[in-house]
Write a protein that holds these residues in place. Structure first.
Motif, PDB file in Angstrom:
ATOM      1  N   THR A 122       5.691  12.968 -14.214  1.00  0.00           N
ATOM      2  CA  THR A 122       4.805  12.480 -13.153  1.00  0.00           C
ATOM      3  C   THR A 122       4.071  11.222 -13.595  1.00  0.00           C
ATOM      4  O   THR A 122       3.300  11.243 -14.549  1.00  0.00           O
ATOM      5  CB  THR A 122       3.792  13.564 -12.757  1.00  0.00           C
ATOM      6  OG1 THR A 122       4.510  14.759 -12.420  1.00  0.00           O
ATOM      7  CG2 THR A 122       2.953  13.120 -11.576  1.00  0.00           C
ATOM      8  N   HIS A 123       4.308  10.118 -12.864  1.00  0.00           N
ATOM      9  CA  HIS A 123       3.751   8.828 -13.287  1.00  0.00           C
ATOM     10  C   HIS A 123       3.431   7.900 -12.120  1.00  0.00           C
ATOM     11  O   HIS A 123       3.074   6.745 -12.343  1.00  0.00           O
ATOM     12  CB  HIS A 123       4.742   8.131 -14.231  1.00  0.00           C
ATOM     13  CG  HIS A 123       6.126   8.035 -13.637  1.00  0.00           C
ATOM     14  ND1 HIS A 123       7.101   8.983 -13.886  1.00  0.00           N
ATOM     15  CD2 HIS A 123       6.676   7.152 -12.788  1.00  0.00           C
ATOM     16  CE1 HIS A 123       8.192   8.661 -13.216  1.00  0.00           C
ATOM     17  NE2 HIS A 123       7.958   7.559 -12.533  1.00  0.00           N
ATOM     18  N   ASN A 124       3.558   8.364 -10.871  1.00  0.00           N
ATOM     19  CA  ASN A 124       3.146   7.504  -9.751  1.00  0.00           C
ATOM     20  C   ASN A 124       2.497   8.328  -8.636  1.00  0.00           C
ATOM     21  O   ASN A 124       2.574   9.560  -8.622  1.00  0.00           O
ATOM     22  CB  ASN A 124       4.309   6.637  -9.227  1.00  0.00           C
ATOM     23  CG  ASN A 124       5.441   7.442  -8.605  1.00  0.00           C
ATOM     24  OD1 ASN A 124       5.218   8.345  -7.800  1.00  0.00           O
ATOM     25  ND2 ASN A 124       6.678   7.107  -8.960  1.00  0.00           N
ATOM     26  N   GLU A 125       1.846   7.639  -7.720  1.00  0.00           N
ATOM     27  CA  GLU A 125       1.052   8.282  -6.674  1.00  0.00           C
ATOM     28  C   GLU A 125       1.898   9.164  -5.753  1.00  0.00           C
ATOM     29  O   GLU A 125       1.477  10.241  -5.330  1.00  0.00           O
ATOM     30  CB  GLU A 125       0.332   7.219  -5.845  1.00  0.00           C
ATOM     31  CG  GLU A 125      -0.706   6.430  -6.623  1.00  0.00           C
ATOM     32  CD  GLU A 125      -1.196   5.226  -5.839  1.00  0.00           C
ATOM     33  OE1 GLU A 125      -0.972   5.179  -4.609  1.00  0.00           O
ATOM     34  OE2 GLU A 125      -1.784   4.328  -6.463  1.00  0.00           O
ATOM     35  N   HIS A 151      -6.188   6.660 -15.025  1.00  0.00           N
ATOM     36  CA  HIS A 151      -7.368   6.594 -14.157  1.00  0.00           C
ATOM     37  C   HIS A 151      -6.956   6.527 -12.689  1.00  0.00           C
ATOM     38  O   HIS A 151      -7.466   7.278 -11.840  1.00  0.00           O
ATOM     39  CB  HIS A 151      -8.210   5.369 -14.535  1.00  0.00           C
ATOM     40  CG  HIS A 151      -9.538   5.328 -13.870  1.00  0.00           C
ATOM     41  ND1 HIS A 151     -10.446   4.310 -14.058  1.00  0.00           N
ATOM     42  CD2 HIS A 151     -10.133   6.161 -12.983  1.00  0.00           C
ATOM     43  CE1 HIS A 151     -11.533   4.546 -13.334  1.00  0.00           C
ATOM     44  NE2 HIS A 151     -11.355   5.663 -12.671  1.00  0.00           N
ATOM     45  N   SER A 152      -6.001   5.659 -12.387  1.00  0.00           N
ATOM     46  CA  SER A 152      -5.554   5.495 -11.012  1.00  0.00           C
ATOM     47  C   SER A 152      -4.917   6.780 -10.472  1.00  0.00           C
ATOM     48  O   SER A 152      -5.212   7.216  -9.346  1.00  0.00           O
ATOM     49  CB  SER A 152      -4.539   4.344 -10.942  1.00  0.00           C
ATOM     50  OG  SER A 152      -3.992   4.228  -9.650  1.00  0.00           O
ATOM     51  N   LEU A 527       9.274   4.915 -11.969  1.00  0.00           N
ATOM     52  CA  LEU A 527       8.681   3.800 -11.221  1.00  0.00           C
ATOM     53  C   LEU A 527       7.168   3.889 -11.405  1.00  0.00           C
ATOM     54  O   LEU A 527       6.490   4.656 -10.734  1.00  0.00           O
ATOM     55  CB  LEU A 527       9.044   3.877  -9.737  1.00  0.00           C
ATOM     56  CG  LEU A 527      10.497   3.574  -9.369  1.00  0.00           C
ATOM     57  CD1 LEU A 527      10.814   4.066  -7.962  1.00  0.00           C
ATOM     58  CD2 LEU A 527      10.775   2.070  -9.484  1.00  0.00           C
ATOM     59  N   ILE A 528       6.646   3.106 -12.339  1.00  0.00           N
ATOM     60  CA  ILE A 528       5.236   3.202 -12.716  1.00  0.00           C
ATOM     61  C   ILE A 528       4.418   2.090 -12.062  1.00  0.00           C
ATOM     62  O   ILE A 528       4.850   0.943 -11.997  1.00  0.00           O
ATOM     63  CB  ILE A 528       5.086   3.118 -14.255  1.00  0.00           C
ATOM     64  CG1 ILE A 528       5.815   4.287 -14.926  1.00  0.00           C
ATOM     65  CG2 ILE A 528       3.618   3.124 -14.668  1.00  0.00           C
ATOM     66  CD1 ILE A 528       5.833   4.220 -16.439  1.00  0.00           C
ATOM     67  N   GLY A 529       3.227   2.436 -11.591  1.00  0.00           N
ATOM     68  CA  GLY A 529       2.248   1.449 -11.149  1.00  0.00           C
ATOM     69  C   GLY A 529       2.764   0.529 -10.069  1.00  0.00           C
ATOM     70  O   GLY A 529       3.213   0.957  -8.994  1.00  0.00           O
ATOM     71  N   GLU A 530       2.720  -0.773 -10.361  1.00  0.00           N
ATOM     72  CA  GLU A 530       3.135  -1.766  -9.375  1.00  0.00           C
ATOM     73  C   GLU A 530       4.617  -1.667  -9.034  1.00  0.00           C
ATOM     74  O   GLU A 530       5.032  -2.051  -7.944  1.00  0.00           O
ATOM     75  CB  GLU A 530       2.793  -3.176  -9.879  1.00  0.00           C
ATOM     76  CG  GLU A 530       1.306  -3.482  -9.901  1.00  0.00           C
ATOM     77  CD  GLU A 530       0.652  -3.233  -8.535  1.00  0.00           C
ATOM     78  OE1 GLU A 530       1.215  -3.679  -7.510  1.00  0.00           O
ATOM     79  OE2 GLU A 530      -0.405  -2.586  -8.492  1.00  0.00           O
TER      80      GLU A 530
END
Length: 752
Positions: A122-125, A151-152, A527-530
């Motif tokens: 688990t690494h994205n929203e 944090h995000s 698919l991390i972050g941006e």
């Protein structure tokens, strides 16, 4: 600081659990001797579990149970039997990886709290939303994330009533968890089954960079980052180590407890991690957490570093200092073991004994007096006793043997029936079984502070559909624009690889899909972050007819937007309930079956109506995907650390060979993470014959990954030959085997 962070400790055996308790753990995670991802740990039996739960709760400590492996179809009945027992324990949560198990828990066991294992990557929203839909209450975030990314995601989790857990101490994995297949490929011991043989720690033939252990990382330690973790809103910090012994657990947990207490008391935090160096470690790094992924994360040996560290504090790791350090550490270890044994010897995980006395006569209610060491209480039947000879259909006499059998389920709780006295019960009496079961439930409720007993749940078995004649179609996976001509004149579905990093190539990639409206996106596992946000934006722009995604975050977004989607092979689908999970919760239209499964494991899976199954029959074999640079220790990359250009621009390859003469390919392409591949491609021409009328489509992966496999045809001819094979043309399978050499189907033969 008013908010408390849970300190989560490993419990590989009963002594380690006790050591974690006396060291100050707030919670402990442990596994049974089945269905958990640390098969090499001693683990505990179900008979041990209720007493351990009682011990933990008595000491204000929660206990979580790991059921964090991929489940194959043949194990579903045993799994449900276990869940029917667990639901009446006071376990505080189950740590889960398998999507089918998530479905079963959500639909049939709502009282069991679900935690998402690190194996779910688990690494994205979007993945947070995906897990929230499945009633997950806590998520263990990927180990590769920076504090800003944590944090995000924690903010998103809290908005969806989820807690976040972060790994802060212990062994790093080089690969993203859950999508590492190196051990599975290497020895048949799948990391997704708790059997990882840690081939990343193996010695290899010395590399160009002069390294013998090129895949070996130091251990993780975020000891100095506790304030940053608190500021990020993290709910739990997790110490790894279910294979470690109790003295290790005690030492590490005690150090972390002291650090957290300093945080709560707004005292100066400790930056001296000497205590952590006194027990097993490979050296420490917090590079992932800092977002500064550097060469120094590696160490060229997998051995215990504690003696080296101590020797270096004595003016250098000379032979003399090393010997002195080893003696000192041995004495210290003996001292710690003796000390901890003294601290835990009074802790008992034995169950609480019950003395039960039963009395009654015809025409009265049954009286059951239950006595524990601390209290006694009485429960009575709802209806009166009758003489057995007066019952219409006869029945079983209410005697000691019958009562012992009917009350036996109380022994699976934190209590055990020590004595059952029936002297006050007249002979020849009858009470219906359902009344005796009701008595048991009343006793259970009294013993467990009004918790209701849950009767065994009969989870419906999924029925196999009647035989259907399927004519499977060919699917192609491409990654280069110059290969798009291969889909011209072919009826094959054509998928195009979306890179791990989409920000810098979004417009060019969008143009390719706009110009080729039949082209279908294939989304990666990470698919991390941006990169995740760019992938979502790409979905909105392109509006594809259908997608394949290996990332559950993109699956969630497709479901939200009404985009038809197929679950990719790296979602590790291995049982029928996983298919129900994807279809029922997220309107998934089809799924790839994991390439880790063997024939009999695949054949046992039963698909829902109006659902399609897919399988990859030709592909380079992905063994691991890493956020770290795999060239640091292999070819000696000139950069000491990964910068923003590495992911976007780096393009190179190399090989490593272990001492068993197995060779693996390391490849880095523009926009993608470092990937380790098997030396040859996977080719399976048996599956169509051995499992007929099962798959709707077979995938041929034509991405330009250069392994040792050589193809004696050009790519267009190869596509035609695969089409002939699916059409059942005689000799086509043999022609494929002859044209593609060498290849392997080891995983299909071995399974997991």
């Amino acid at each position: 600081m008013k908010r408390k962070i849970e300190l989560l400790a490993p419990g590989g055996d009963i002594d380690a659990i006790k050591a974690a308790i006396v060291a100050g753990a707030d919670a402990i995670y442990c596994g049974l001797d089945r269905f958990n991802a640390r098969n090499r740990a001693e683990n505990i039996t179900f008979a041990d579990l209720p007493g351990i739960v009682r011990l933990a709760h008595t000491n204000n400590c929660a206990l979580f149970l790991t059921l964090n492996i991929v489940i194959v179809e043949s194990e579903i009945p045993a799994l449900i039997t276990l869940l029917n027992r667990l639901v009446n324990t006071r376990i505080d949560g189950l740590i889960v990886q398998d999507l089918g198990l998530l479905y079963i828990l959500t639909h049939y066991y709502p009282t069991l709290q679900i935690h998402a294992s690190t194996q779910l990557t688990t690494h994205n929203e979007g993945q947070i939303h995906f897990l929230s839909k499945l009633n997950v209450r806590r998520v263990n975030l990927s180990r590769e994330l920076s504090i800003q990314e944590i944090h995000s995601l924690t903010e998103t989790a809290h908005q969806n009533s989820l807690l976040t857990e972060v790994f802060v101490h212990g062994s790093y994995c080089l690969s993203f968890s859950g999508i590492c297949y190196l051990s599975s490929f290497n020895s048949g011991n799948s990391g997704n089954r708790g059997r990882c043989s840690q081939p990343c720690r193996d010695q290899y033939v010395k590399t160009v960079a002069g390294k013998d252990y090129p895949l070996n990382l130091k251990d993780n330690s975020a000891f100095s980052d506790v304030q940053a973790l608190a500021d990020a809103g993290v709910d739990s910090v997790k110490i790894e180590g279910r294979i470690k012994k109790f003295h290790y657990v005690y030492t590490v947990v005690k150090a972390w407890r002291k650090q957290l207490q300093s945080l709560y008391g707004q005292e100066e935090l400790c930056h001296d991690d000497e205590d952590l160096h006194r027990v097993f470690n490979r050296g420490f790094s917090n590079a992932f957490l800092k977002g500064d992924i550097d060469r120094d994360m590696f160490v060229d040996h997998p051995r215990d570093y504690s003696a080296v560290y101590l020797a270096e504090t004595k003016d250098g790791a000379t032979d003399e200092n090393m010997e002195e350090a080893k003696r000192e550490l041995y004495d210290l270890k003996t001292e710690i073991i003796t000390d901890v044994r003294g601290r835990i010897e009074h802790l008992s995980s034995e169950k609480i004994p019950l003395q039960i006395s039963v009395s009654g006569q015809a025409g009265t209610v049954l009286h059951v007096v239950v006595q524990t060491p601390e209290r006694s209480f009485t429960v009575v039947s709802d209806s009166g006793l009758v003489e057995l000879k007066r019952t219409k259909d006869g029945g079983q006499s209410l005697d000691c043997d019958m009562l012992a059998k009917r009350l036996a389920q109380l022994n699976e709780t934190e209590f055990t029936i020590e004595s059952l006295e029936t002297d006050g019960l007249c002979r020849g009496l009858f009470l219906p079984f359902k009344e005796v079961s009701a008595i048991r439930k009343k006793i259970f409720r009294e013993l467990h502070a009004s918790q209701e007993y849950v009767s065994p749940i009969d989870v419906p078995r999924i029925k196999r559909q009647g035989d259907q004649m399927l004519e499977p179609v060919l699917s192609l996976l491409l990654s280069a624009e110059e290969d798009l001509h291969l889909c011209q004149g072919s009826s094959a579905d054509t998928y195009f690889q979306i890179p791990d990093n989409l920000e810098n190539c979004d417009s060019a990639l969008t143009s390719i899909f706009v110009a080729n409206r039949g082209l279908l996106p294939w989304f990666p596992a990470v698919l991390i972050g941006e990169s995740y946000h760019a992938a979502v934006e790409f979905l909105q722009k392109v509006k594809p007819q259908r997608v394949v995604t290996n990332n559950s975050g993109i699956a969630y977004e497709c479901w939200q937007r009404g985009v038809p989607w197929i679950a990719g092979p790296y979602l590790n689908v291995a049982n029928s309930f996983s298919l129900l999970c994807l279809m029922g919760n997220f309107n998934c239209s089809g799924s790839f079956i994991s390439n880790e499964l063997k024939r009999v494991q695949i054949k046992a899976i039963k698909k829902p109506d109006d659902f399609k199954l897919y399988y990859s029959i030709y592909h380079p074999i992905v063994l691991m995907t890493s956020r770290q640079c795999l060239f640091h220790q292999v070819t000696g990359c000139t950069k000491d650390r990964i910068d923003e250009n590495c992911l976007h621009c780096c393009e190179k390859s190399a090989e490593i060979t272990n001492l068993k003469k197995q060779t693996f390919l390391i490849e880095k392409t523009k926009g993608n993470y470092h990937t380790l591949y098997g030396s040859t491609h996977y080719l399976n021409t048996d599956v169509l014959r051995e499992i007929p009328n099962f798959f709707s489509s077979f995938l041929v992966d034509l991405r330009r990954i250069q392994t040792e496999t050589r193809v004696a045809l050009d790519r267009a001819e190869l596509v035609k030959l695969f089409e002939s094979y699916l059409a059942g043309h005689p000799g086509s399978a043999e022609a494929l085997e002859k044209s593609i050499q060498p290849s392997t189907k080891h995983q299909y033969v071995k399974g997991i």
